[in-house]
Scaffold this motif. Structure first.
Motif, PDB file in Angstrom:
ATOM      1  N   ALA A   1       0.828  -1.207   0.000  1.00 18.98           N
ATOM      2  CA  ALA A   1       0.000   0.000   0.000  1.00 18.98           C
ATOM      3  C   ALA A   1       0.861   1.254   0.000  1.00 18.98           C
ATOM      4  N   ASN A   2       1.989   1.166  -0.778  1.00 22.54           N
ATOM      5  CA  ASN A   2       2.914   2.288  -0.908  1.00 22.54           C
ATOM      6  C   ASN A   2       3.587   2.650   0.408  1.00 22.54           C
ATOM      7  N   SER A   3       3.668   1.694   1.323  1.00 25.05           N
ATOM      8  CA  SER A   3       4.390   1.892   2.570  1.00 25.05           C
ATOM      9  C   SER A   3       5.699   1.123   2.516  1.00 25.05           C
ATOM     10  N   ILE A   4       6.663   1.519   3.367  1.00 20.80           N
ATOM     11  CA  ILE A   4       7.946   0.830   3.459  1.00 20.80           C
ATOM     12  C   ILE A   4       8.253   0.620   4.931  1.00 20.80           C
ATOM     13  N   THR A   5       8.466  -0.629   5.326  1.00 24.45           N
ATOM     14  CA  THR A   5       8.855  -0.920   6.701  1.00 24.45           C
ATOM     15  C   THR A   5      10.021  -1.887   6.694  1.00 24.45           C
ATOM     16  N   ALA A   6      10.941  -1.714   7.642  1.00 25.89           N
ATOM     17  CA  ALA A   6      12.104  -2.600   7.753  1.00 25.89           C
ATOM     18  C   ALA A   6      12.452  -2.745   9.225  1.00 25.89           C
ATOM     19  N   TYR A   7      12.602  -4.019   9.692  1.00 29.09           N
ATOM     20  CA  TYR A   7      12.814  -4.302  11.101  1.00 29.09           C
ATOM     21  C   TYR A   7      14.006  -5.242  11.293  1.00 29.09           C
ATOM     22  N   ASN A   8      14.269  -5.571  12.554  1.00 27.89           N
ATOM     23  CA  ASN A   8      15.287  -6.552  12.925  1.00 27.89           C
ATOM     24  C   ASN A   8      16.644  -6.244  12.306  1.00 27.89           C
ATOM     25  N   ASN A   9      17.029  -4.978  12.380  1.00 29.14           N
ATOM     26  CA  ASN A   9      18.325  -4.530  11.883  1.00 29.14           C
ATOM     27  C   ASN A   9      18.520  -4.746  10.390  1.00 29.14           C
ATOM     28  N   GLN A  10      17.438  -4.860   9.650  1.00 27.12           N
ATOM     29  CA  GLN A  10      17.507  -4.932   8.191  1.00 27.12           C
ATOM     30  C   GLN A  10      17.184  -3.553   7.623  1.00 27.12           C
ATOM     31  N   THR A  11      17.680  -3.248   6.451  1.00 27.97           N
ATOM     32  CA  THR A  11      17.533  -1.923   5.875  1.00 27.97           C
ATOM     33  C   THR A  11      16.827  -1.984   4.530  1.00 27.97           C
ATOM     34  N   ALA A  12      15.863  -1.098   4.365  1.00 24.63           N
ATOM     35  CA  ALA A  12      15.231  -0.907   3.050  1.00 24.63           C
ATOM     36  C   ALA A  12      15.913   0.281   2.400  1.00 24.63           C
ATOM     37  N   TYR A  13      16.649   0.034   1.332  1.00 17.96           N
ATOM     38  CA  TYR A  13      17.428   1.070   0.662  1.00 17.96           C
ATOM     39  C   TYR A  13      16.721   1.426  -0.641  1.00 17.96           C
TER      40      TYR A  13
END
Length: 681
Positions: free
Chosen positions: A22-34
Motif C-alpha cells: 500500500a505504498n508503505s515501506i517498513t524494515a525491522y530486525n536490523n535490516q535496511t530498506a534502501y
C-alpha cells in the motif's frame, strides 16, 4: 515500479524482513530498506524502521505519509502543495535535501533536524499544522521570494540553532506568519536576517537563549497580543535595524475581557535575566505606546528612540481606476497587497497593483462572482454569492499562482453563500438553502469536508473573527446581528443584537484586527460594536444616510465606508473615520463624492498596508468601475501623553515590575518624544 533493495546492515546481505505494501515501506530486525529512486507515497502510507530514502520522496496530492524512519533522508521532497508529512518520531534531513513545492508538516511534538541549509522555494508556503521543533544545527533556513512559513492555529513552531534568511517579501506577506492569536513562534538561538521590512502580523513569539535581528530593515511588531522573552534569554537588535512597536490594537487586553484597559506591555519578560539589548539601532513606538517591565534593557552605541512618530490620515486622493462590462460587485486585496480581485457579471478578474497602476493578470469567466475572500496564505480565492440569492449558483474555490486561476473545487445548487476563510485557512464557512443554514467545512487543498452547521436567518454578511473562534452574521434586512462560536467540531449561538428600521447592509469585512470590534453600515448609520466574547455592545453610532459597506484598516485605527441610498439624485460618497477605541471621527479630507449622482456605489476595502482604499461602483450605462484612492498621512500634531510614550517599569504594581536599565560604556540615546522612568527603586 520503484526499485528497492534490502540488505543486512554492515554485510549487504539480502533479507526478508522488509515489506512494501500500500505504498508503505517498513524494515525491522536490523535490516535496511534502501530506496534508490524518488518514492511516491499515497494517503495513509507508512515509512518505518531502517528505511533509507536516498533520492527523496513524493507525497501524492492531498495525502499524508506517516514517517517513523531511523535513517536520514536525502534528495528532493515534493509535497504537491497540499500533502502532509506526519512525524511519528524525530526526523532527520541530509545536507542535500531540497523542497520543490509547498505543503504541510505535522511534527506531533517531534524534532525535524537539518544537516544542511534548507530552502523554502519562491512563491511556496510551508504550513506547520502540528507542534514542531525545527533544529537547523547551525545551518541556514532560507525563505525564498514571496515564500512563507505559516504556523497554523493552536500550533507552536520552534526554530532552533538557525540563521533565518529571507529574500524578498511584501511586509504584509511576511516570510514567517502566525495564523491566529494562539499561534506561537519560538526562536531559540537564532539569527534573523530579513531582506525587507518584516511585519509580525499576529500570534506570539517566544525568545529562548540568544536571538538576534540583523540587517538594515525594520522589524514591525503588529500583533495585537503580547510576546515573551523567557528566563536567561536575550533579544538583540543590531545596528541599522529599526524595531517598531505598532500593534494593531489599543491595548493588550484579551478581547474576552469586558472592560478595556491600557496595559501596553507587549513584550513581557520573565525576570531580570530576560534582556532586550539595543545596540545602536532605532526603537520606535506608535500611538499605543510601549511599557517594558520586569526584565533588563541594555543601551549600547548610538541609539535612536522615537516615541512621537504617530501618523494621522488626513485625506483620500483619487489614484487609478479600471472599467469593465457589467456590474462589479465584491473586491478583495491579496494578503501581499500586490493583487486585487474583483468579481462581477463578467466573471472574476485579478489585477496586479504596483502603487500606481492596475494590470489585468488573470481572469475566470465562469459564473457571476459576487462575494470574494482570499485564504490567509494567498493561495486560494473563494467566490460565492449572498445567501439569499435566487437562483443560487453556488461557490468556486480557485488556486492563484500569480499569473493564472485554476478551479480547485466547486459546489452548485443552494450551497456556498457568503463564503469566508478561518484565519489559518483550514476551514471555510458559508450558508446554504437560500441562507437558512450556516455550515463550516474543512478544506484540504482540493475538497471540502463537512464539520458543523447551525440554523440562521438569511444573512447578507458572514465573517470570521481574527482569532478563529467566532463567526459574525447580519441578516439581509439588517435587523439582527448574530455571533456564533466555533470550537472546531460544532457551532453555537453566542448572542444576538437587534436593530430596528434598517435595511440591506453590505459589509462582509466587519472585524477589527484585534477581534474586539465589528463595524457595519446599516442604511442610516455606521455602527461599531464592542465584542467581549459573550455579548455585543454598542461603542458608537454615527449617522450617515445610505451607510452601506464598511472596512477596517489593518491597524484597527480607521473605518472606511461607502454610502448610497440607491435613490435618484442621491450622490454616492466614500468616507473614512478614525476610531479611538470608543468613538468614530469623520476625516473631512476623506469625504469623496462620486461625480455622477446616477452611479451606484457598493464595496470598499483598505489595502493590507493601509495606504490605499479600493471601491467598486456601477455607472448609469451599467459598466463596472474599480477605483483606488491613495490615503494621505501626516505627522500628528496632537500632544503626546505619557501613556503613548516609552515607559520603563510600572510603579503602580510595585518594585517587582521595575526594569533594570543598563547604559553600556560609550553609549548615547537620542530621544525624540517622551520617555518615562517609572520604577519604584
Amino acid at each position: 515500479m520503484k526499485y528497492l533493495r534490502s540488505f543486512c546492515v554492515g554485510a549487504f546481505l539480502l533479507a526478508s524482513t522488509m515489506s512494501l505494501s500500500a505504498n508503505s515501506i517498513t524494515a525491522y530486525n536490523n535490516q535496511t530498506a534502501y530506496v534508490t529512486q524518488n518514492f511516491v507515497f499515497h494517503d495513509g502510507a507508512l515509512a518505518q524502521g531502517f528505511v533509507r530514502l536516498n533520492e527523496g520522496f513524493t507525497v501524492a496530492s492531498h495525502s499524508c505519509v506517516n514517517m517513523d524512519v531511523l535513517f536520514t533522508i536525502s534528495g528532493g521532497i515534493d509535497l504537491r502543495e497540499t500533502s502532509t508529512i506526519r512525524m511519528l518520531k524525530d526526523l532527520e534531513f541530509d545536507s542535500n535535501v531540497t523542497l520543490t513545492t509547498g505543503g504541510n508538516i505535522d511534527g506531533r511534538g517531534h524534532t525535524l533536524i537539518l544537516n544542511g541549509d534548507f530552502t523554502i522555494p519562491a512563491n511556496k508556503v510551508l504550513h506547520f499544522n502540528g507542534d514542531t521543533i525545527l533544529d537547523a544545527h547551525g545551518h541556514a533556513l532560507i525563505i525564498g521570494e514571496n515564500a512563507e512559513i505559516f504556523v497554523d492555529t493552536n500550533v507552536t513552531l520552534t526554530i532552533a540553532n538557525a540563521t533565518i534568511k529571507t529574500t524578498r517579501n511584501s511586509p504584509t506577506f511576511p516570510a514567517l506568519r502566525c495564523g491566529a492569536f494562539n499561534s506561537k513562534l519560538a526562536l531559540d538561538n537564532v539569527v534573523l536576517e530579513p531582506a525587507d521590512d518584516f511585519l509580525f502580523l499576529g500570534g506570539r513569539f517566544f525568545i529562548h537563549n540568544d536571538v538576534a535581528i540583523t540587517g538594515t530593515s525594520a522589524f514591525i511588531y503588529n500583533s495585537p497580543v503580547p510576546s515573551f522573552i523567557t528566563k536567561d534569554s536575550c533579544l538583540y537588535l543590531d545596528h541599522a535595524v529599526t524595531f517598531s512597536m505598532a500593534p494593531a490594537t489599543f491595548t493588550d487586553a484579551p478581547y474576552s475581557l469586558k472592560d478595556t484597559y491600557t496595559d501596553n506591555n507587549f513584550i513581557k519578560m520573565a525576570d531580570e535575566t530576560s534582556v532586550l539589548y539595543l545596540d545602536g539601532n532605532t526603537l520606535q513606538t506608535t500611538n499605543t505606546g510601549w511599557r517594558v517591565t520586569t526584565g533588563t534593557v541594555s543601551f549600547d552605541d548610538r541609539l535612536q528612540i522615537k516615541t512621537d512618530p504617530t501618523l494621522t490620515m488626513t485625506a483620500l486622493e483619487p489614484l487609478v481606476s479600471v472599467q469593465d462590462v457589467g456590474y462589479f460587485y465584491d473586491i478583495a486585496w491579496h494578503p501581499s497587497g500586490n493583487y486585487i480581485a474583483v468579481g462581477g457579471d463578467n466573471g472574476l478578474k485579478i489585477y496586479s497593483f504596483d502603487g500606481s497602476m492596475l494590470t489585468l493578470v488573470a481572469q475566470d469567466v465562469g459564473t457571476t462572482a459576487f462575494l470574494l475572500n482570499w485564504s490567509p496564505d494567498g493561495r486560494y480565492l473563494v467566490a460565492g454569492m449572498p445567501g439569499w440569492t435566487t437562483p443560487f449558483p453556488g461557490l468556486r474555490i480557485l488556486r492563484f499562482d500569480g499569473t493564472s486561476l485554476t478551479v480547485v473545487t466547486s459546489i452548485g445548487g443552494n450551497t456556498g453563500g457568503n463564503p469566508c476563510w478561518s484565519p489559518d485557512g483550514k476551514y471555510l464557512a458559508f450558508t446554504i438553502s437560500s441562507g437558512n443554514t450556516l455550515q463550516v467545512h474543512r478544506f484540504d487543498g482540493s475538497s471540502l469536508e463537512y464539520i458543523a452547521q447551525i440554523g440562521v436567518s438569511a444573512p447578507n454578511v458572514l465573517s470570521w473573527s481574527t482569532d478563529g473562534h467566532h463567526l459574525f452574521s447580519i441578516t439581509k434586512t439588517g435587523s439582527l446581528l448574530s455571533m456564533y462560536d466555533f470550537d472546531r467540531t460544532s457551532l453555537q449561538l453566542v448572542t444576538n443584537y437587534s436593530v430596528s428600521g434598517v435595511t440591506s447592509p453590505a459589509s462582509d469585512d466587519p472585524w477589527s484586527s484585534d477581534g474586539r470590534y465589528v463595524a457595519s453600515g446599516v442604511n442610516v448609520s455606521v455602527y461599531v460594536f464592542r465584542f467581549d466574547g459573550s455579548s455585543l455592545m454598542v461603542s458608537d453610532i454615527y449617522p450617515v444616510e445610505g451607510a452601506l459597506d464598511t472596512a477596517w484598516s489593518s491597524d484597527g485605527k480607521y473605518v472606511a465606508l461607502t454610502a448610497d441610498t440607491g435613490q435618484i439624485g442621491f450622490i454616492p460618497k466614500v468616507m473614512v473615520f478614525s476610531f479611538d477605541g470608543k468613538l468614530l471621527h469623520l476625516i473631512p479630507g476623506s469625504f469623496m463624492a462620486l461625480t455622477d449622482a446616477s452611479a451606484f456605489l457598493e464595496w470598499i476595502r483598505f489595502s493590507p498596508n493601509g495606504k490605499y482604499v479600493a471601491v467598486t461602483y456601477v455607472t448609469p450605462d451599467y459598466a463596472g468601475v474599480l477605483k483606488i484612492y491613495a490615503a494621505d498621512y501626516v505627522q500628528s500634531t496632537a500632544p503626546q501623553t505619557l501613556a503613548t510614550s516609552m515607559v520603563f517599569g510600572d510603579s503602580a504594581k510595585g518594585g517587582a515590575y521595575d526594569v533594570h536599565l543598563r547604559l553600556q560604556p560609550g553609549a548615547s540615546v537620542n530621544l525624540v518624544g517622551k520617555m518615562l522612568y517609572d520604577n519604584v527603586n
